[in-house]
Write a protein that holds these residues in place. Sequence first.
Motif, PDB file in Angstrom:
ATOM      1  N   UNK A   8       0.933  -0.941  -0.100  1.00  0.00           N
ATOM      2  CA  UNK A   8       0.085   0.212   0.329  1.00  0.00           C
ATOM      3  C   UNK A   8       1.207   1.525   0.001  1.00  0.00           C
ATOM      4  N   UNK A   9       0.700   2.347  -0.923  1.00  0.00           N
ATOM      5  CA  UNK A   9       0.866   3.523  -0.263  1.00  0.00           C
ATOM      6  C   UNK A   9      -0.005   4.556   0.067  1.00  0.00           C
ATOM      7  N   UNK A  10       0.315   5.550   1.020  1.00  0.00           N
ATOM      8  CA  UNK A  10      -0.209   6.159   1.691  1.00  0.00           C
ATOM      9  C   UNK A  10      -0.308   7.833   0.949  1.00  0.00           C
ATOM     10  N   UNK A  11      -0.681   8.629   1.468  1.00  0.00           N
ATOM     11  CA  UNK A  11      -1.462  10.040   0.925  1.00  0.00           C
ATOM     12  C   UNK A  11       0.347  11.013   1.253  1.00  0.00           C
ATOM     13  N   UNK A  12       1.094  10.394   2.438  1.00  0.00           N
ATOM     14  CA  UNK A  12       1.958  11.218   2.844  1.00  0.00           C
ATOM     15  C   UNK A  12       3.251  10.337   1.466  1.00  0.00           C
ATOM     16  N   UNK A  13       2.580   9.616   0.987  1.00  0.00           N
ATOM     17  CA  UNK A  13       4.170   8.808   0.115  1.00  0.00           C
ATOM     18  C   UNK A  13       4.907   7.668   0.836  1.00  0.00           C
ATOM     19  N   UNK A  14       4.624   7.518   1.904  1.00  0.00           N
ATOM     20  CA  UNK A  14       4.861   6.600   2.177  1.00  0.00           C
ATOM     21  C   UNK A  14       4.586   4.764   1.873  1.00  0.00           C
ATOM     22  N   UNK A  20      -9.913  -1.164   9.835  1.00  0.00           N
ATOM     23  CA  UNK A  20      -9.182  -2.210  10.020  1.00  0.00           C
ATOM     24  C   UNK A  20      -7.687  -1.411   9.013  1.00  0.00           C
ATOM     25  N   UNK A  21      -8.252  -0.424   7.974  1.00  0.00           N
ATOM     26  CA  UNK A  21      -6.769  -0.335   6.959  1.00  0.00           C
ATOM     27  C   UNK A  21      -6.793   1.142   7.227  1.00  0.00           C
ATOM     28  N   UNK A  60      -5.285   2.853   4.695  1.00  0.00           N
ATOM     29  CA  UNK A  60      -5.113   2.961   3.348  1.00  0.00           C
ATOM     30  C   UNK A  60      -6.574   3.249   2.764  1.00  0.00           C
ATOM     31  N   UNK A  61      -7.006   2.357   3.013  1.00  0.00           N
ATOM     32  CA  UNK A  61      -8.547   1.897   2.902  1.00  0.00           C
ATOM     33  C   UNK A  61      -9.224   3.397   3.264  1.00  0.00           C
ATOM     34  N   UNK A  62      -9.018   3.920   4.561  1.00  0.00           N
ATOM     35  CA  UNK A  62      -9.786   5.661   4.882  1.00  0.00           C
ATOM     36  C   UNK A  62      -9.490   6.415   4.255  1.00  0.00           C
ATOM     37  N   UNK A  63      -7.884   6.079   4.025  1.00  0.00           N
ATOM     38  CA  UNK A  63      -7.753   7.365   2.467  1.00  0.00           C
ATOM     39  C   UNK A  63      -7.958   7.544   1.208  1.00  0.00           C
ATOM     40  N   UNK A  64      -8.606   6.827   1.088  1.00  0.00           N
ATOM     41  CA  UNK A  64      -9.170   6.131  -0.326  1.00  0.00           C
ATOM     42  C   UNK A  64     -10.617   6.734  -0.489  1.00  0.00           C
ATOM     43  N   UNK A  65     -11.315   5.924   0.743  1.00  0.00           N
ATOM     44  CA  UNK A  65     -12.410   6.539   0.152  1.00  0.00           C
ATOM     45  C   UNK A  65     -12.554   7.742   1.195  1.00  0.00           C
ATOM     46  N   UNK A  66     -11.794   8.835   1.929  1.00  0.00           N
ATOM     47  CA  UNK A  66     -12.095  10.099   1.956  1.00  0.00           C
ATOM     48  C   UNK A  66     -12.254  10.491   0.543  1.00  0.00           C
ATOM     49  N   UNK A  67     -10.962  10.487  -0.155  1.00  0.00           N
ATOM     50  CA  UNK A  67     -10.614  11.159  -1.288  1.00  0.00           C
ATOM     51  C   UNK A  67     -11.663  11.249  -2.645  1.00  0.00           C
ATOM     52  N   UNK A 124      -0.150  -1.861   7.961  1.00  0.00           N
ATOM     53  CA  UNK A 124      -1.768  -2.423   7.230  1.00  0.00           C
ATOM     54  C   UNK A 124      -2.159  -3.636   7.016  1.00  0.00           C
ATOM     55  N   UNK A 125      -2.820  -3.613   7.254  1.00  0.00           N
ATOM     56  CA  UNK A 125      -3.921  -4.951   7.249  1.00  0.00           C
ATOM     57  C   UNK A 125      -4.135  -5.061   5.911  1.00  0.00           C
TER      58      UNK A 125
END
Length: 644
Positions: free
Chosen positions: A106-112, A207-208, A210-217, A120-121
Amino acid sequence: MIYVNQLGSVVWCILAVTQGIAGFDKAEWIRNASTHEPENSHSYLDWPRIHFSGTFWFDSPTGNNLCENYDIKTFDDRFRDDPSILGWNPEGSGCFQLLDCKVTSVCYTNGDCSTHRRTDRLIGTPVFSNVDRPEAKIADIDTAYIAVPTIFGLSLHVPGAFSGKFVEAPMSNSYHKTSKREHSGHLGADFYSLLVDVDWHGEDESHSHLVKEMKQLSLQNEVQNVLSVKFNLDNFEAFSKSGKFGTGRIVGSIGVAGPAEPLHGLRHRQMHPPSSNKRFGIANFRLFTTRGKILIDLGNSLPYNEQGFPDPDVTQTLQLAYPLHQPTQFLNCDTEVVILDEINYSSNLWYEDTAGIITVPSTTTLTFNQIKEVSERPLFIRQLNNISRECEMIVLSERLDGLAVGFMGDRVFRQDPGDSWKVDAFLVKFGHPFEGIPLEIETAKSVKKKHMYSRCGKGLHVPFNQPPTAVHFTDVANSNQNGIAVFEFVGYNPDNPREIIDGQIYLYEISVHGQDTLTSSLPIVIFLYNSFEVSPGGPTWHRDIYPIFKMYSNMFPSMNNIINMASYEDVCRKIWMLKMTMALSMDDPEFMPVTRDLSRRKQRAILQWLDDPKLGDIPKPSLEDLKRDLQTALELELSTIPHI
């Protein structure tokens, strides 16, 4: 989940009925996306995103690979056991399915980015296709042109994250990805599309991160719950005696689809291989000025060895660079350059973990001057000798003028005479919309050179795009302020130029007016059907329906396990089955025929006949039919005379 043997898959493919994509209007998406600036629009080539990898299964039907098989007057039932006639998989159903796929990173919004489940589960979570619905289908557009097989009816499901329906999409960017492979295993290709009707999976998403970030975006967009997906296919095993027969590797990425995204691609920058190098493929990339980073998708661009790893014997050391001065001629190893970074691809898990997407620079950021210069100069990748560290060749490069053309919507069409449709093209210059430039459509170079034709037996070689008058289109269109040029098309009756195969294939390319072609690797492809008129008084079995059904019965013997399409009695007993499947939309996985090569006029005639299945009179044979029958009888007679 559906894990069944091939016969069970055929039954499931034919009998189950599902719904196509509901509530998604492709034309509306294209209109809306064409009004937005692509620079800040999200896609899979962005943050946040996930990567996945695993195995795909494709039960390729090969009975329609030969033009001669379409002729019901000459096809003999004895051909069914001849692999030279019905191909290496005559029982193929056309079904496509993911097997043993999982999220690898997974790759997060901050680039990590992370490959560890403790981070991340979602990492390690399975990725399924078509849960609780029949398998997706892959269909070529025509037996004479197999470069754009299209996936229909696919859905993706990531438990605890999301599920969505894949907008049907054609294959793109096929190239010789792996070496020393027999059959079609050396080829690599990719599929771009949108996941629509996305359903976020309730409380499990907590639990993730990454999924929270994708959904919010996604929920911030004007059109919500749409994701961007691209996956690469390679290492397909077409050898029937192999334990991996019908399977290959799939590696992909999923991100959020922004408001400017095309249906089947990226509206950004591209690097292309030189025409002399067939081992590299097209690479899309984006410059993120605020981050000081470049994202490059090399997932379907590098050579791989037989084991499926990037081939260091071919690629050696790779560097991303741009010219020190604005270039006026082609780039080569003598070009003075600014090196941005080396591309680290040597790890055996690099491809599966990253889907081939790299960040440049990997550990720092671009300087202000580098951002300015990269914004207006072409990028390219140099290959270095591992020992001497000297440049050996340029393997990928952007055009010197930074121009790239693509399509906002479809470029592959199945049309009836009388249909009108649009092709929406975009033009960018170094990733920005380029306004006021005349784009023109022209016959594809491969057609002009007479390399593309339908070949049916010894006597019939019909070039593509004939007759040329059957397709009318806007010759030239200027790009607007968003870099969009719209071309209008109208189709007319091609008048059966191929005799035993319906319709004709037309290939076109887009170029800047007076310059070279920009879309030679992604041509506009049109399958234009013949006109079709039913018998006076309505369609009958003998005159209208049997010739169509008999052809499918010949070429797809797996169907005969379910319904004998050449038998009036069996068809009448199972009219309910045909009504269910033939009235579906083409993007439904259960649409019949699986090959999607039936014109809408013939489809309407069949549905009309199913409501009133009249037998009708047997047509009288023509003089040509009688001559052919006599010739066949003489050949059979002579073949039975013993040699003395």
